[in-house]
Motif scaffolding. Structure first.
Motif, PDB file in Angstrom:
ATOM      1  N   TYR A 156      -3.253   2.706  12.547  1.00 51.94           N
ATOM      2  CA  TYR A 156      -2.150   3.454  12.249  1.00 51.94           C
ATOM      3  C   TYR A 156      -2.782   4.992  12.103  1.00 51.94           C
ATOM      4  N   ASP A 157      -1.553   5.741  12.242  1.00 51.29           N
ATOM      5  CA  ASP A 157      -1.991   7.372  11.886  1.00 51.29           C
ATOM      6  C   ASP A 157      -1.336   7.603  10.448  1.00 51.29           C
ATOM      7  N   ILE A 158      -1.885   8.444   9.650  1.00 53.48           N
ATOM      8  CA  ILE A 158      -1.495   9.043   8.485  1.00 53.48           C
ATOM      9  C   ILE A 158      -1.383  10.541   8.633  1.00 53.48           C
ATOM     10  N   GLN A 159      -0.056  10.935   7.924  1.00 60.17           N
ATOM     11  CA  GLN A 159       0.215  12.399   7.977  1.00 60.17           C
ATOM     12  C   GLN A 159       0.355  12.990   6.290  1.00 60.17           C
ATOM     13  N   PHE A 160      -0.382  14.079   6.101  1.00 65.65           N
ATOM     14  CA  PHE A 160      -0.238  14.486   4.862  1.00 65.65           C
ATOM     15  C   PHE A 160       0.718  15.795   4.938  1.00 65.65           C
ATOM     16  N   LYS A 161       1.489  16.022   3.923  1.00 67.07           N
ATOM     17  CA  LYS A 161       2.359  17.183   3.971  1.00 67.07           C
ATOM     18  C   LYS A 161       1.530  18.627   4.027  1.00 67.07           C
ATOM     19  N   HIS A 162       2.045  19.419   4.736  1.00 70.15           N
ATOM     20  CA  HIS A 162       1.167  20.834   4.809  1.00 70.15           C
ATOM     21  C   HIS A 162       1.352  21.672   3.363  1.00 70.15           C
ATOM     22  N   ASP A 163       1.802  21.411   2.381  1.00 66.95           N
ATOM     23  CA  ASP A 163       1.806  22.144   1.130  1.00 66.95           C
ATOM     24  C   ASP A 163       0.863  21.540   0.069  1.00 66.95           C
ATOM     25  N   SER A 164       0.329  20.383   0.683  1.00 65.22           N
ATOM     26  CA  SER A 164      -0.778  19.610  -0.327  1.00 65.22           C
ATOM     27  C   SER A 164      -2.246  20.333  -0.205  1.00 65.22           C
ATOM     28  N   ASP A 165      -2.858  20.451  -1.248  1.00 67.93           N
ATOM     29  CA  ASP A 165      -3.979  21.022  -1.218  1.00 67.93           C
ATOM     30  C   ASP A 165      -5.038  19.921  -0.764  1.00 67.93           C
ATOM     31  N   ILE A 166      -6.239  20.217  -0.189  1.00 69.75           N
ATOM     32  CA  ILE A 166      -7.201  18.910   0.449  1.00 69.75           C
ATOM     33  C   ILE A 166      -7.479  18.234  -0.819  1.00 69.75           C
ATOM     34  N   SER A 167      -7.770  18.802  -2.070  1.00 66.61           N
ATOM     35  CA  SER A 167      -8.022  17.899  -3.316  1.00 66.61           C
ATOM     36  C   SER A 167      -6.851  16.872  -3.704  1.00 66.61           C
ATOM     37  N   GLU A 168      -5.744  17.068  -3.294  1.00 67.32           N
ATOM     38  CA  GLU A 168      -4.634  16.362  -3.605  1.00 67.32           C
ATOM     39  C   GLU A 168      -4.292  15.082  -2.651  1.00 67.32           C
ATOM     40  N   ARG A 169      -5.128  15.139  -1.626  1.00 61.71           N
ATOM     41  CA  ARG A 169      -4.708  14.061  -0.633  1.00 61.71           C
ATOM     42  C   ARG A 169      -6.091  12.860  -0.924  1.00 61.71           C
ATOM     43  N   VAL A 170      -5.166  11.673  -0.846  1.00 62.85           N
ATOM     44  CA  VAL A 170      -6.027  10.407  -1.055  1.00 62.85           C
ATOM     45  C   VAL A 170      -5.730   9.578   0.038  1.00 62.85           C
ATOM     46  N   ILE A 171      -6.711   8.976   0.929  1.00 65.37           N
ATOM     47  CA  ILE A 171      -6.544   7.873   1.718  1.00 65.37           C
ATOM     48  C   ILE A 171      -6.687   6.708   1.130  1.00 65.37           C
ATOM     49  N   PHE A 172      -5.536   6.130   0.474  1.00 64.06           N
ATOM     50  CA  PHE A 172      -5.567   4.894  -0.269  1.00 64.06           C
ATOM     51  C   PHE A 172      -5.419   3.549   0.732  1.00 64.06           C
ATOM     52  N   PRO A 173      -5.815   2.422   0.430  1.00 63.68           N
ATOM     53  CA  PRO A 173      -5.780   1.362   1.180  1.00 63.68           C
ATOM     54  C   PRO A 173      -4.343   1.195   1.731  1.00 63.68           C
ATOM     55  N   ILE A 174      -4.173   0.995   3.036  1.00 67.57           N
ATOM     56  CA  ILE A 174      -2.909   0.825   3.480  1.00 67.57           C
ATOM     57  C   ILE A 174      -2.631  -0.540   4.310  1.00 67.57           C
ATOM     58  N   SER A 175      -3.627  -1.085   5.079  1.00 66.14           N
ATOM     59  CA  SER A 175      -3.257  -2.379   5.814  1.00 66.14           C
ATOM     60  C   SER A 175      -3.763  -3.406   4.970  1.00 66.14           C
ATOM     61  N   ASP A 176      -3.598  -4.739   5.501  1.00 69.04           N
ATOM     62  CA  ASP A 176      -4.004  -5.762   4.802  1.00 69.04           C
ATOM     63  C   ASP A 176      -5.524  -5.805   4.842  1.00 69.04           C
ATOM     64  N   ALA A 177      -5.981  -5.492   5.965  1.00 70.31           N
ATOM     65  CA  ALA A 177      -7.608  -5.347   6.181  1.00 70.31           C
ATOM     66  C   ALA A 177      -8.230  -4.596   4.959  1.00 70.31           C
ATOM     67  N   GLU A 178      -7.600  -3.742   4.276  1.00 64.56           N
ATOM     68  CA  GLU A 178      -8.488  -2.978   3.501  1.00 64.56           C
ATOM     69  C   GLU A 178      -7.514  -2.903   1.970  1.00 64.56           C
ATOM     70  N   SER A 179      -6.963  -4.095   2.056  1.00 60.79           N
ATOM     71  CA  SER A 179      -6.325  -4.138   0.688  1.00 60.79           C
ATOM     72  C   SER A 179      -7.182  -4.317  -0.544  1.00 60.79           C
ATOM     73  N   ARG A 180      -8.452  -4.573  -0.702  1.00 60.30           N
ATOM     74  CA  ARG A 180      -9.395  -4.338  -1.692  1.00 60.30           C
ATOM     75  C   ARG A 180     -10.215  -3.024  -1.546  1.00 60.30           C
ATOM     76  N   GLY A 181      -9.920  -2.379  -0.625  1.00 63.03           N
ATOM     77  CA  GLY A 181     -10.797  -1.189  -0.647  1.00 63.03           C
ATOM     78  C   GLY A 181     -11.244  -0.579   0.405  1.00 63.03           C
ATOM     79  N   ILE A 182     -11.361   0.769   0.591  1.00 65.59           N
ATOM     80  CA  ILE A 182     -12.055   1.442   1.613  1.00 65.59           C
ATOM     81  C   ILE A 182     -13.259   2.154   1.161  1.00 65.59           C
ATOM     82  N   GLU A 183     -14.290   1.835   2.011  1.00 64.73           N
ATOM     83  CA  GLU A 183     -15.622   1.721   1.226  1.00 64.73           C
ATOM     84  C   GLU A 183     -16.516   2.710   2.213  1.00 64.73           C
ATOM     85  N   ASP A 184     -17.122   3.789   1.338  1.00 61.15           N
ATOM     86  CA  ASP A 184     -18.262   4.492   2.305  1.00 61.15           C
ATOM     87  C   ASP A 184     -18.083   5.123   3.234  1.00 61.15           C
TER      88      ASP A 184
END
Length: 488
Positions: free
Chosen positions: A247-275
């Motif tokens: 997948y691709d993910i797109q953040f809005k350009h009016d967000s600061d980098i500290s406001e962007r979170v890459i949160f688990p999206i697919s079933d493969a990462e449903s329990r976490g995105i690690e390291d």
């Protein structure tokens, strides 16, 4: 030779106030009952209840109404199944339903650790000796679900780190799933994952290049068959699980980098995105891109994934292929070696491996370049992020696990043209947990996912016992001298 380490008095701590609005699913039957209760409410009660909800949560989230609408859309099939005419539902009633399908999740409440640092794309308007950097962290909340978050800062001429102000909101990205797939590559990945042979019959009717929608159509037909056996049902779900990992993910350009979170999206990462291990990659044509690897975890199995970005707004995510990608802790070299991408990994969970590839997402034929040698690393040795180019060789920051499962940070030096050749290796840890660093979610651990070189020093961000993070500075010349002397 003991190398001097200067620990900086900077702490990155968990913050329970950092929350995202997450979809809340209590099950189909309970959702139907919930909808039924909202349907019998008067228009006044709907409006009044929604006003109270907005009053309590609108300031905590950017455009909370859009989030409610989005979560309402998730249960449209249930609306249809309940034979409700959607045209009869007011916008406020839809929003109210969506609000009950929403929950706050504190992404950083439990831990803020395993940092990785890269140079920012923008290096303008800086004083001499300064460098603008982006630091990624593994943020962990309730249930130990991990995500990737970012902070921006400036390292000055004295290697002091000045962090930029953290944004007020948290932005989850818009998700764009890949639509076209190569059948041979998907079958190859399924074979690596030890999927049952039944997948060949599942995919035989698909063309060599197929659309995501074409597979979903076949899947829906098959799953609607009441006579489908469990083995075939699970195989279909396994294929869908893999396709949803692109997948691709797109953040809005009016967000600061500290406001962007890459949160688990697919079933493969449903329990976490690690390291996540990020690196500023420079290609042969001098084009630059930030690339990284991370481990997707679904509670049962792991999947190594590649993530790339040219601006920290848009990210491309895809799974890694090949027997070299079957474990955690993969770290990409910052440039090609003799025309090929190069990667470190810990394939067997014990030793440090090196591999080459013509493509950044396919890794085969791993070769061992390091085994545990000293007591502080007898349990395992691996990397602490991408190798760093120096005139003396590739500097690889390592981690070693010893007695009582104590994690320490070490360093090794490898030949620039042939990184399988070890030039030197510290006999003692570069960094060990101090007394006040031993307590945390996982005691007795110091660990890093990526460093940089600045002002002739190693800038080493590291995690403290899987709870918080800080950083240390090491004189590069002293470190390289110690590494070269280690083999004498």
């Amino acid at each position: 030779m003991k190398v001097s380490v200067t620990r900086k008095n900077v702490k990155f701590l968990p913050d329970s106030s950092r929350v995202v609005a997450r979809y809340f699913n209590s099950g189909e039957q309970r959702t139907k009952e919930l909808i039924g209760r909202i349907l019998v409410m008067s228009n006044y009660d709907v409006s009044h209840t929604l006003e109270q909800i907005n009053r309590g949560f609108a300031r905590r989230h950017r455009n909370i109404s859009a989030i409610f609408y989005k979560h309402y859309d998730f249960i449209k099939p249930i609306i249809t199944e309940m034979q409700i005419n959607e045209a009869d539902l007011s916008e406020e009633r839809k929003m109210l339903i969506g609000s009950y399908l929403t929950m706050e999740y504190s992404i950083e409440s439990s831990a803020f650790f395993n940092p990785s640092i890269v140079e920012d794309f923008d290096q303008s308007s800086l004083e001499k000796g300064e460098k603008r950097v982006v630091i990624s962290f593994r943020a962990t909340g309730e249930g130990h679900v991990s995500s990737i978050v970012f902070r921006r800062g400036i390292i000055d001429k004295d290697n002091n780190l000045r962090m930029m102000r953290i944004g007020d909101d948290i932005e989850k990205a818009e998700i764009l799933h890949k639509m076209m797939f190569n059948k041979k590559k998907i079958i190859a990945k399924l074979t690596e994952m030890h999927t049952l042979d039944i997948y060949s019959s599942i995919m035989c009717d698909l063309p060599e290049v197929f659309e995501y929608s074409a597979f979903k159509e076949i899947l829906n037909i098959e799953l609607a068959n009441p006579n489908i056996n469990l083995e075939k049902k699970e195989a279909y779900e396994e294929v869908l699980w893999l396709l949803n990992s692109f997948y691709d993910i797109q953040f809005k350009h009016d967000s600061d980098i500290s406001e962007r979170v890459i949160f688990p999206i697919s079933d493969a990462e449903s329990r976490g995105i690690e390291d996540a291990r990020f690196v500023r990659f420079v290609d042969d044509d001098n084009s630059e891109i930030v690339m990284g690897t991370y481990t997707a975890y679904n509670g049962h199995s792991i999947l190594s994934k590649l993530i790339t970005t040219e601006d920290f707004y848009t990210f491309r995510v895809m799974p890694l292929y090949g027997e070299g990608s079957q474990s955690k802790g993969m770290a990409l070299f910052p440039k090609k070696i003799k025309g090929k991408y190069a990667m470190l990994g810990r394939i067997d969970g014990v030793n440090n491996y090196l591999m080459y590839s013509a493509r950044p997402n396919e890794w085969k034929n791993p070769q061992i370049i390091q085994r545990p040698e000293y007591p502080w690393e007898f349990t395992q040795i691996g990397n602490c992020g991408s190798p760093l180019w120096t005139t003396e060789g590739w500097l690889v920051i390592t981690h070693g696990v010893g007695a009582m499962r104590r994690y320490c940070v070490g360093a090794s030096l490898f030949d620039l043209d042939d990184p399988s050749k070890e030039i030197g290796r510290l006999t003692e840890p570069l960094l060990s947990p101090l007394e006040d660093e031993r307590e945390g979610y996982v005691p007795n651990v110091v660990y890093s996912c990526g460093s940089i070189i600045h002002n002739n020093c190693l800038i080493l961000p590291y995690a403290v016992s899987d709870y918080s993070s800080t950083y240390a500075v090491i004189d590069l010349a002293e470190l390289l001298e110690a590494l070269k002397d280690s083999k004498k």
